[in-house]
Design a protein around this motif. Structure first.
Motif, PDB file in Angstrom:
ATOM      1  N   ALA A  12     -20.722 101.679  31.196  1.00  0.00           N
ATOM      2  CA  ALA A  12     -20.550 103.128  31.324  1.00  0.00           C
ATOM      3  C   ALA A  12     -19.221 103.575  30.734  1.00  0.00           C
ATOM      4  O   ALA A  12     -19.163 104.596  30.034  1.00  0.00           O
ATOM      5  N   ALA A  16     -18.973 106.209  27.711  1.00  0.00           N
ATOM      6  CA  ALA A  16     -18.280 107.461  28.024  1.00  0.00           C
ATOM      7  C   ALA A  16     -17.094 107.674  27.090  1.00  0.00           C
ATOM      8  O   ALA A  16     -16.880 108.790  26.605  1.00  0.00           O
ATOM      9  N   PHE A  20     -16.949 110.799  24.589  1.00  0.00           N
ATOM     10  CA  PHE A  20     -15.830 111.714  24.792  1.00  0.00           C
ATOM     11  C   PHE A  20     -14.995 111.844  23.518  1.00  0.00           C
ATOM     12  O   PHE A  20     -14.627 112.945  23.124  1.00  0.00           O
ATOM     13  N   VAL A  36     -23.289 117.288  30.122  1.00  0.00           N
ATOM     14  CA  VAL A  36     -23.130 116.431  31.299  1.00  0.00           C
ATOM     15  C   VAL A  36     -23.715 117.123  32.530  1.00  0.00           C
ATOM     16  O   VAL A  36     -24.446 116.508  33.321  1.00  0.00           O
ATOM     17  N   VAL A  99     -22.139 106.756  33.404  1.00  0.00           N
ATOM     18  CA  VAL A  99     -21.613 107.359  32.170  1.00  0.00           C
ATOM     19  C   VAL A  99     -21.278 108.823  32.433  1.00  0.00           C
ATOM     20  O   VAL A  99     -20.200 109.299  32.049  1.00  0.00           O
ATOM     21  N   LEU A 103     -17.656 110.526  32.209  1.00  0.00           N
ATOM     22  CA  LEU A 103     -17.426 111.674  31.319  1.00  0.00           C
ATOM     23  C   LEU A 103     -16.822 112.840  32.091  1.00  0.00           C
ATOM     24  O   LEU A 103     -15.907 113.507  31.605  1.00  0.00           O
ATOM     25  N   ARG A 106     -13.152 112.155  32.544  1.00  0.00           N
ATOM     26  CA  ARG A 106     -12.377 112.330  31.306  1.00  0.00           C
ATOM     27  C   ARG A 106     -12.223 113.810  30.953  1.00  0.00           C
ATOM     28  O   ARG A 106     -11.153 114.237  30.528  1.00  0.00           O
TER      29      ARG A 106
END
Length: 186
Positions: A12, A16, A20, A36, A99, A103, A106
């Motif tokens: 993941a 991700a 990203f 997302v 994931v 995300l 982040r």
């Protein structure tokens, strides 16, 4: 941490990071955030989608075809749709929830905000949500994004999780604490 959990979190994290970085490079973080949210909502609402990403019954081609159609129907960005297709071909879709979580983290870090997971006994009003956001922002010092859930078993109060911190003001927790203290006395 168990071995399968660490394997899927590693997978993941790599997906991700790639998604990203692609979105950041193309200056489409808002689109990524919408994707997302849409995928997270679809996973929550659709048992069929959850089954598709976890069941070994489907072939790689069946899963890839289905996930491509889903991405097209949901109008997901090219970066996300491509990653989903790749994950399907590599049989890595089981890691999709992780994931999405990575995300979210982040994106929030990039925006300088923190997600607060709030579970209440009853749905919160807009005024209560606004007051809660103000209070948490004053305490944490970052912008707050609420992720709300309702759990009637709390009886009353809230359970708030921000990062590794948890604040449990629920009546259920207070009753459990009272029960424990009564056991100590008697």
């Amino acid at each position: 941490m168990s071995e399968p959990a660490s394997i899927s979190s590693g997978i993941a994290a790599r997906y991700a990071t790639a998604i990203f970085e692609l979105a950041k490079e193309s200056k489409s973080l808002k689109t990524l955030e919408a994707d997302v949210d849409a995928l997270d909502g679809a996973l929550t609402e659709s048992a069929d989608l959850r089954n598709l990403i976890t069941s070994p019954v489907y072939t790689r081609d069946q899963v890839a075809t289905a996930i491509t159609a889903i991405a097209k129907k949901m109008k997901l960005s090219q970066a996300v749709a491509g990653a989903l297709g790749l994950m399907a071909q590599k049989r890595r879709l089981f890691a999709l929830p992780q994931v999405l979580s990575a995300l979210r983290t982040r994106i929030a870090d990039e925006k300088g905000e923190v997600t607060a997971e709030v579970t209440a006994a009853q749905p919160l009003s807009k005024a209560q949500e606004t007051d809660l956001v103000k209070t948490l922002k004053a305490r944490i010092g970052k912008d707050i994004k609420l992720k709300l859930a309702v759990d009637e078993s709390l009886i009353g109060g809230l359970v708030i999780k921000v990062g590794s911190q948890m604040i449990d003001t629920s009546i259920r927790a207070q009753l459990a604490a009272l029960k424990n203290s009564m056991k100590e006395v008697g």
